[in-house]
Write a protein that holds these residues in place. Structure first.
Motif, PDB file in Angstrom:
ATOM      1  N   ASP A 285       0.781  -1.382  -0.113  1.00 33.23           N
ATOM      2  CA  ASP A 285       0.007   0.025  -0.043  1.00 33.23           C
ATOM      3  C   ASP A 285       0.867   1.156   0.019  1.00 33.23           C
ATOM      4  OD1 ASP A 285       1.019  -0.491   2.643  1.00 33.23           O
ATOM      5  OD2 ASP A 285      -0.900   0.337   3.681  1.00 33.23           O
ATOM      6  N   LYS A 286       2.276   1.063   0.237  1.00 30.85           N
ATOM      7  CA  LYS A 286       3.094   2.542  -0.490  1.00 30.85           C
ATOM      8  C   LYS A 286       3.270   2.604  -1.571  1.00 30.85           C
ATOM      9  CE  LYS A 286       3.306   1.979   4.464  1.00 30.85           C
ATOM     10  NZ  LYS A 286       2.882   3.176   5.347  1.00 30.85           N
ATOM     11  N   ASP A 287       3.439   4.105  -1.870  1.00 27.42           N
ATOM     12  CA  ASP A 287       3.868   4.512  -3.170  1.00 27.42           C
ATOM     13  C   ASP A 287       5.044   3.803  -3.908  1.00 27.42           C
ATOM     14  OD1 ASP A 287       1.613   6.073  -3.271  1.00 27.42           O
ATOM     15  OD2 ASP A 287       2.566   7.840  -2.771  1.00 27.42           O
ATOM     16  N   VAL A 288       6.046   3.686  -3.056  1.00 26.70           N
ATOM     17  CA  VAL A 288       7.325   2.935  -3.753  1.00 26.70           C
ATOM     18  C   VAL A 288       6.869   1.845  -4.111  1.00 26.70           C
ATOM     19  CG1 VAL A 288       8.095   2.070  -1.225  1.00 26.70           C
ATOM     20  CG2 VAL A 288       9.788   2.944  -2.845  1.00 26.70           C
ATOM     21  N   ALA A 289       6.132   1.072  -3.524  1.00 26.30           N
ATOM     22  CA  ALA A 289       5.951  -0.386  -3.859  1.00 26.30           C
ATOM     23  C   ALA A 289       5.886  -0.548  -5.461  1.00 26.30           C
ATOM     24  CB  ALA A 289       4.677  -0.823  -3.114  1.00 26.30           C
ATOM     25  N   GLY A 290       4.897   0.397  -5.975  1.00 30.48           N
ATOM     26  CA  GLY A 290       4.632   0.275  -7.409  1.00 30.48           C
ATOM     27  C   GLY A 290       6.082   0.493  -8.268  1.00 30.48           C
ATOM     28  N   LEU A 291       7.089   1.077  -7.834  1.00 32.32           N
ATOM     29  CA  LEU A 291       8.362   1.204  -8.505  1.00 32.32           C
ATOM     30  C   LEU A 291       9.253   0.572  -8.271  1.00 32.32           C
ATOM     31  CD1 LEU A 291       8.418   5.196  -7.846  1.00 32.32           C
ATOM     32  CD2 LEU A 291       7.423   4.114  -9.764  1.00 32.32           C
ATOM     33  N   GLU A 292       9.462  -0.052  -7.159  1.00 32.99           N
ATOM     34  CA  GLU A 292      10.477  -0.913  -6.612  1.00 32.99           C
ATOM     35  C   GLU A 292      10.304  -2.509  -6.222  1.00 32.99           C
ATOM     36  OE1 GLU A 292      12.564   0.937  -3.212  1.00 32.99           O
ATOM     37  OE2 GLU A 292      13.149   2.734  -4.326  1.00 32.99           O
ATOM     38  N   ASN A 293       9.058  -2.616  -5.898  1.00 30.75           N
ATOM     39  CA  ASN A 293       8.713  -4.093  -5.600  1.00 30.75           C
ATOM     40  C   ASN A 293       8.828  -4.815  -7.013  1.00 30.75           C
ATOM     41  OD1 ASN A 293       8.214  -3.129  -3.264  1.00 30.75           O
ATOM     42  ND2 ASN A 293       6.145  -4.181  -2.879  1.00 30.75           N
ATOM     43  N   GLU A 294       9.008  -6.194  -6.665  1.00 30.41           N
ATOM     44  CA  GLU A 294       8.921  -7.358  -7.787  1.00 30.41           C
ATOM     45  C   GLU A 294       7.197  -7.105  -8.454  1.00 30.41           C
ATOM     46  OE1 GLU A 294       7.906 -11.957  -8.307  1.00 30.41           O
ATOM     47  OE2 GLU A 294       9.336 -11.391  -6.683  1.00 30.41           O
ATOM     48  N   HIS A 295       7.588  -7.020  -9.866  1.00 28.46           N
ATOM     49  CA  HIS A 295       6.139  -6.908 -10.548  1.00 28.46           C
ATOM     50  C   HIS A 295       6.218  -7.489 -11.798  1.00 28.46           C
ATOM     51  CE1 HIS A 295       8.529  -3.013 -11.837  1.00 28.46           C
ATOM     52  NE2 HIS A 295       7.725  -3.238 -12.952  1.00 28.46           N
ATOM     53  N   THR A 296       4.961  -7.704 -12.528  1.00 28.39           N
ATOM     54  CA  THR A 296       4.741  -7.943 -13.938  1.00 28.39           C
ATOM     55  C   THR A 296       3.901  -6.745 -14.362  1.00 28.39           C
ATOM     56  OG1 THR A 296       5.042 -10.328 -13.461  1.00 28.39           O
ATOM     57  CG2 THR A 296       3.922  -9.557 -15.509  1.00 28.39           C
ATOM     58  N   LEU A 297       4.440  -6.145 -15.514  1.00 27.94           N
ATOM     59  CA  LEU A 297       3.962  -5.131 -16.207  1.00 27.94           C
ATOM     60  C   LEU A 297       2.864  -5.504 -17.596  1.00 27.94           C
ATOM     61  CD1 LEU A 297       2.990  -1.951 -16.546  1.00 27.94           C
ATOM     62  CD2 LEU A 297       5.085  -1.581 -17.593  1.00 27.94           C
ATOM     63  N   VAL A 298       2.065  -5.698 -17.723  1.00 27.14           N
ATOM     64  CA  VAL A 298       1.424  -6.161 -18.994  1.00 27.14           C
ATOM     65  C   VAL A 298       0.413  -5.170 -19.677  1.00 27.14           C
ATOM     66  CG1 VAL A 298      -0.478  -7.834 -19.825  1.00 27.14           C
ATOM     67  CG2 VAL A 298       0.743  -8.224 -17.584  1.00 27.14           C
ATOM     68  N   THR A 299       0.978  -4.978 -21.012  1.00 26.65           N
ATOM     69  CA  THR A 299       0.416  -3.941 -21.860  1.00 26.65           C
ATOM     70  C   THR A 299      -0.330  -4.666 -22.747  1.00 26.65           C
ATOM     71  OG1 THR A 299       2.464  -2.937 -22.094  1.00 26.65           O
ATOM     72  CG2 THR A 299       1.254  -2.167 -23.773  1.00 26.65           C
ATOM     73  N   VAL A 300      -1.725  -4.005 -22.940  1.00 29.35           N
ATOM     74  CA  VAL A 300      -2.774  -4.645 -23.660  1.00 29.35           C
ATOM     75  C   VAL A 300      -3.526  -3.457 -24.692  1.00 29.35           C
ATOM     76  CG1 VAL A 300      -4.935  -5.544 -23.799  1.00 29.35           C
ATOM     77  CG2 VAL A 300      -3.301  -6.204 -21.893  1.00 29.35           C
ATOM     78  N   ASP A 301      -3.273  -3.949 -26.069  1.00 27.33           N
ATOM     79  CA  ASP A 301      -3.998  -3.156 -26.953  1.00 27.33           C
ATOM     80  C   ASP A 301      -5.414  -3.390 -27.064  1.00 27.33           C
ATOM     81  OD1 ASP A 301      -1.691  -1.870 -27.834  1.00 27.33           O
ATOM     82  OD2 ASP A 301      -1.106  -3.228 -29.460  1.00 27.33           O
ATOM     83  N   VAL A 302      -6.358  -2.549 -26.668  1.00 23.79           N
ATOM     84  CA  VAL A 302      -7.783  -2.677 -26.452  1.00 23.79           C
ATOM     85  C   VAL A 302      -8.244  -2.801 -27.996  1.00 23.79           C
ATOM     86  CG1 VAL A 302      -9.963  -1.947 -25.603  1.00 23.79           C
ATOM     87  CG2 VAL A 302      -7.667  -1.834 -24.258  1.00 23.79           C
ATOM     88  N   GLU A 303      -9.328  -3.603 -28.364  1.00 23.33           N
ATOM     89  CA  GLU A 303      -9.961  -3.464 -29.489  1.00 23.33           C
ATOM     90  C   GLU A 303     -10.881  -2.443 -29.677  1.00 23.33           C
ATOM     91  OE1 GLU A 303     -11.931  -7.387 -29.749  1.00 23.33           O
ATOM     92  OE2 GLU A 303     -10.149  -8.405 -29.905  1.00 23.33           O
ATOM     93  N   GLY A 304     -10.232  -1.391 -30.533  1.00 22.23           N
ATOM     94  CA  GLY A 304     -11.216  -0.267 -30.772  1.00 22.23           C
ATOM     95  C   GLY A 304     -11.127   0.538 -29.708  1.00 22.23           C
TER      96      GLY A 304
END
Length: 216
Positions: free
Chosen positions: A124-143
């Motif tokens: 729940d800390k802001d720094v978690a989104g930057l430094e923690n282990e993560h998987t970033l997924v990019t999705v191209d939305v249809e339309g």
């Protein structure tokens, strides 16, 4: 994507079977405290890795919650995962009692997938989104626009699991992975392409709650 076995995520069985098995064996041998503890651990893991069916039908322009939990932030940034694009970031915190199966927030094609090792700050800390282990997924939305969502490990969670691959087609509400124990899910949407329909402090459910409407 992967389906559950008897309503339990398959990744949970290595954590469920050993404590239950050894607990029963020790109980039969006459021990008491240790087997009861082991059985309780096994039962909690059954609860934690539950994977309920959530059949939903969503319009192509709807942004669906990818995780169960509490919305702890709705923020606008001048730049998100894609440089030069103003985004709205929605942060969903999962406590240890939430369902931890993740679902696709949109219908589209996985354009990119990046896993990074990292630290384990409280989710729940802001720094978690930057430094923690993560998987970033990019999705191209249809339309629709390109959106991003990020599975973030937390203080207790030690692993994020994503079942898809680059080029896969996903549908809104479809199972796409899980996070082991308390963690966080962030969604990034171009600010000029979305109308948010939730608010901070609200609880949401993966594959059920509509977070907003995407604009073409």
């Amino acid at each position: 994507m992967r389906t559950p076995l008897f309503g339990i995520a398959r990744e949970g069985y290595p954590l469920i079977i050993p404590p239950l098995l050894f607990g029963v064996i020790l109980l039969l041998l006459g021990f008491t405290a240790t087997p009861i503890f082991l059985i309780l651990v096994g039962l909690f893991c059954i609860y934690f890795f539950r994977d309920p069916e959530r059949p939903g039908s969503f319009a192509p322009h709807q942004l669906v919650s990818p995780a169960d939990g509490k919305v702890i932030g709705i923020k606008r940034h001048s730049e998100g995962p894609e440089s030069g694009v103003d985004v709205v970031q929605i942060c969903i915190f999962l406590n240890i009692f939430d369902v931890h199966i993740n679902r696709s927030p949109v219908t589209g094609t996985i354009a990119d997938l990046v896993y990074r090792r990292g630290r384990f700050h409280a989710a729940d800390k802001d720094v978690a989104g930057l430094e923690n282990e993560h998987t970033l997924v990019t999705v191209d939305v249809e339309g629709g626009p390109r959106i991003y969502f990020k599975q973030i490990a937390g203080l207790v969670a030690r692993r994020v699991v994503f079942w898809g691959n680059k080029g896969d087609r996903v549908e809104a509400g479809m199972r796409i992975g899980l996070m082991k124990f308390s963690s966080r899910m962030d969604i990034f949407v171009p600010a000029d392409r979305v109308d948010i329909q939730i608010q901070e402090g609200q609880r949401v459910k993966a594959g059920v709650t509509v977070l907003g409407e995407l604009r073409a």
